[in-house]
Design a protein around this motif. Structure first.
Motif, PDB file in Angstrom:
ATOM      1  N   GLN A  50     -36.172 -25.289  11.132  1.00 34.98           N
ATOM      2  CA  GLN A  50     -35.454 -24.498  10.136  1.00 34.98           C
ATOM      3  C   GLN A  50     -34.933 -23.181  10.717  1.00 34.98           C
ATOM      4  O   GLN A  50     -34.267 -22.428  10.015  1.00 34.98           O
ATOM      5  CB  GLN A  50     -36.358 -24.161   8.952  1.00 34.98           C
ATOM      6  CG  GLN A  50     -36.666 -25.312   8.039  1.00 34.98           C
ATOM      7  CD  GLN A  50     -37.496 -24.811   6.866  1.00 34.98           C
ATOM      8  OE1 GLN A  50     -38.678 -24.535   7.011  1.00 34.98           O
ATOM      9  NE2 GLN A  50     -36.854 -24.684   5.713  1.00 34.98           N
ATOM     10  N   GLU A  89     -43.431 -22.783   2.002  1.00 31.83           N
ATOM     11  CA  GLU A  89     -42.263 -23.228   1.210  1.00 31.83           C
ATOM     12  C   GLU A  89     -41.618 -22.044   0.509  1.00 31.83           C
ATOM     13  O   GLU A  89     -40.398 -21.964   0.414  1.00 31.83           O
ATOM     14  CB  GLU A  89     -42.667 -24.295   0.195  1.00 31.83           C
ATOM     15  CG  GLU A  89     -41.534 -24.755  -0.700  1.00 31.83           C
ATOM     16  CD  GLU A  89     -40.335 -25.363   0.025  1.00 31.83           C
ATOM     17  OE1 GLU A  89     -39.205 -25.195  -0.482  1.00 31.83           O
ATOM     18  OE2 GLU A  89     -40.511 -25.998   1.087  1.00 31.83           O
ATOM     19  N   PRO A  93     -37.916 -21.834   2.392  1.00 36.51           N
ATOM     20  CA  PRO A  93     -37.671 -22.948   1.482  1.00 36.51           C
ATOM     21  C   PRO A  93     -36.922 -24.111   2.117  1.00 36.51           C
ATOM     22  O   PRO A  93     -35.973 -23.917   2.860  1.00 36.51           O
ATOM     23  CB  PRO A  93     -36.849 -22.326   0.354  1.00 36.51           C
ATOM     24  CG  PRO A  93     -36.527 -20.945   0.738  1.00 36.51           C
ATOM     25  CD  PRO A  93     -37.263 -20.601   1.968  1.00 36.51           C
ATOM     26  N   GLU A  94     -37.401 -25.285   1.799  1.00 38.97           N
ATOM     27  CA  GLU A  94     -36.726 -26.526   2.187  1.00 38.97           C
ATOM     28  C   GLU A  94     -36.109 -27.199   0.972  1.00 38.97           C
ATOM     29  O   GLU A  94     -35.132 -27.916   1.091  1.00 38.97           O
ATOM     30  CB  GLU A  94     -37.736 -27.513   2.788  1.00 38.97           C
ATOM     31  CG  GLU A  94     -38.132 -27.249   4.195  1.00 38.97           C
ATOM     32  CD  GLU A  94     -39.017 -28.347   4.733  1.00 38.97           C
ATOM     33  OE1 GLU A  94     -38.603 -28.998   5.709  1.00 38.97           O
ATOM     34  OE2 GLU A  94     -40.118 -28.560   4.180  1.00 38.97           O
ATOM     35  N   VAL A  95     -36.721 -26.989  -0.180  1.00 35.67           N
ATOM     36  CA  VAL A  95     -36.304 -27.658  -1.399  1.00 35.67           C
ATOM     37  C   VAL A  95     -35.331 -26.754  -2.155  1.00 35.67           C
ATOM     38  O   VAL A  95     -35.622 -25.583  -2.404  1.00 35.67           O
ATOM     39  CB  VAL A  95     -37.531 -27.981  -2.292  1.00 35.67           C
ATOM     40  CG1 VAL A  95     -37.103 -28.609  -3.600  1.00 35.67           C
ATOM     41  CG2 VAL A  95     -38.502 -28.888  -1.543  1.00 35.67           C
ATOM     42  N   GLU A  96     -34.179 -27.307  -2.515  1.00 35.07           N
ATOM     43  CA  GLU A  96     -33.212 -26.557  -3.306  1.00 35.07           C
ATOM     44  C   GLU A  96     -33.736 -26.418  -4.727  1.00 35.07           C
ATOM     45  O   GLU A  96     -34.191 -27.389  -5.333  1.00 35.07           O
ATOM     46  CB  GLU A  96     -31.875 -27.292  -3.319  1.00 35.07           C
ATOM     47  CG  GLU A  96     -30.767 -26.518  -3.981  1.00 35.07           C
ATOM     48  CD  GLU A  96     -29.438 -27.236  -3.897  1.00 35.07           C
ATOM     49  OE1 GLU A  96     -28.674 -27.151  -4.875  1.00 35.07           O
ATOM     50  OE2 GLU A  96     -29.170 -27.881  -2.868  1.00 35.07           O
ATOM     51  N   GLN A  97     -33.696 -25.205  -5.245  1.00 36.34           N
ATOM     52  CA  GLN A  97     -34.213 -24.936  -6.581  1.00 36.34           C
ATOM     53  C   GLN A  97     -33.137 -25.169  -7.639  1.00 36.34           C
ATOM     54  O   GLN A  97     -31.948 -25.126  -7.341  1.00 36.34           O
ATOM     55  CB  GLN A  97     -34.740 -23.507  -6.671  1.00 36.34           C
ATOM     56  CG  GLN A  97     -35.867 -23.215  -5.710  1.00 36.34           C
ATOM     57  CD  GLN A  97     -37.052 -24.132  -5.916  1.00 36.34           C
ATOM     58  OE1 GLN A  97     -37.519 -24.310  -7.037  1.00 36.34           O
ATOM     59  NE2 GLN A  97     -37.523 -24.740  -4.838  1.00 36.34           N
ATOM     60  N   ASN A  98     -33.581 -25.375  -8.861  1.00 37.74           N
ATOM     61  CA  ASN A  98     -32.640 -25.489  -9.979  1.00 37.74           C
ATOM     62  C   ASN A  98     -32.754 -24.227 -10.838  1.00 37.74           C
ATOM     63  O   ASN A  98     -33.558 -23.337 -10.555  1.00 37.74           O
ATOM     64  CB  ASN A  98     -32.891 -26.769 -10.790  1.00 37.74           C
ATOM     65  CG  ASN A  98     -34.268 -26.806 -11.431  1.00 37.74           C
ATOM     66  OD1 ASN A  98     -34.817 -25.781 -11.837  1.00 37.74           O
ATOM     67  ND2 ASN A  98     -34.845 -27.990 -11.533  1.00 37.74           N
ATOM     68  N   THR A  99     -31.972 -24.158 -11.905  1.00 35.59           N
ATOM     69  CA  THR A  99     -31.947 -22.936 -12.713  1.00 35.59           C
ATOM     70  C   THR A  99     -33.278 -22.671 -13.404  1.00 35.59           C
ATOM     71  O   THR A  99     -33.599 -21.518 -13.695  1.00 35.59           O
ATOM     72  CB  THR A  99     -30.819 -22.989 -13.770  1.00 35.59           C
ATOM     73  OG1 THR A  99     -30.972 -24.172 -14.553  1.00 35.59           O
ATOM     74  CG2 THR A  99     -29.457 -22.977 -13.112  1.00 35.59           C
ATOM     75  N   ILE A 102     -36.042 -21.700 -10.319  1.00 36.96           N
ATOM     76  CA  ILE A 102     -35.733 -20.458  -9.608  1.00 36.96           C
ATOM     77  C   ILE A 102     -36.302 -19.244 -10.340  1.00 36.96           C
ATOM     78  O   ILE A 102     -36.560 -18.198  -9.733  1.00 36.96           O
ATOM     79  CB  ILE A 102     -34.209 -20.313  -9.378  1.00 36.96           C
ATOM     80  CG1 ILE A 102     -33.903 -19.317  -8.262  1.00 36.96           C
ATOM     81  CG2 ILE A 102     -33.488 -19.868 -10.645  1.00 36.96           C
ATOM     82  CD1 ILE A 102     -34.061 -19.866  -6.900  1.00 36.96           C
TER      83      ILE A 102
END
Length: 124
Positions: A50, A89, A93-99, A102
């Motif tokens: 990363q 994490e 961060p590896e995982v895309e967050q949502n609204t 977040i």
């Protein structure tokens, strides 16, 4: 990466996890610290992939030792593995967050500000 600093942080986490065991068994603490160290090393490749400095592991383990290593943990390793992974994490961060998810990051920012303010008050 500073392996000696990582080993020292792992030892401190192990020592605090086993603090209430009497008599103190340094050999057991060293074995637990080695498990923590090896688990930490498993994260190096992901961090490098990363583009992150693996030295973050030392800081994360120092944080775990200071904040979460408590004597009821004894020689358990699961808490360390799961918490280290969660901290990494958050920091990398590896995982895309949502609204919805977040929003928790705002809570973390607030907590970090509070922690820094408390440290500032202690320094004065």
């Amino acid at each position: 990466m500073n392996h000696e600093a990582l080993r020292a942080a792992c030892f401190e986490a192990a020592r605090k996890s086993m603090a209430d065991i009497r008599p103190t068994d340094v050999a057991k603490i060293k074995r637990l610290a080695e498990i923590f160290y090896r688990h930490s090393l498993h994260q190096v490749g992901r961090l490098r992939d990363q583009g992150h400095d693996p030295q973050i592991l030392v800081r994360a383990v120092v944080y775990l030792a200071h904040t979460h290593a408590i004597s009821p943990m004894h020689d358990s390793t699961e808490w360390f593995m799961f918490m280290l992974r969660a901290l990494l994490e958050l920091a990398c961060p590896e995982v895309e967050q949502n609204t919805d998810s977040i929003c928790f990051l705002s809570d973390l920012e607030h907590g970090i500000r509070n922690a820094r303010e408390m440290l500032g008050r202690q320094s004065n």
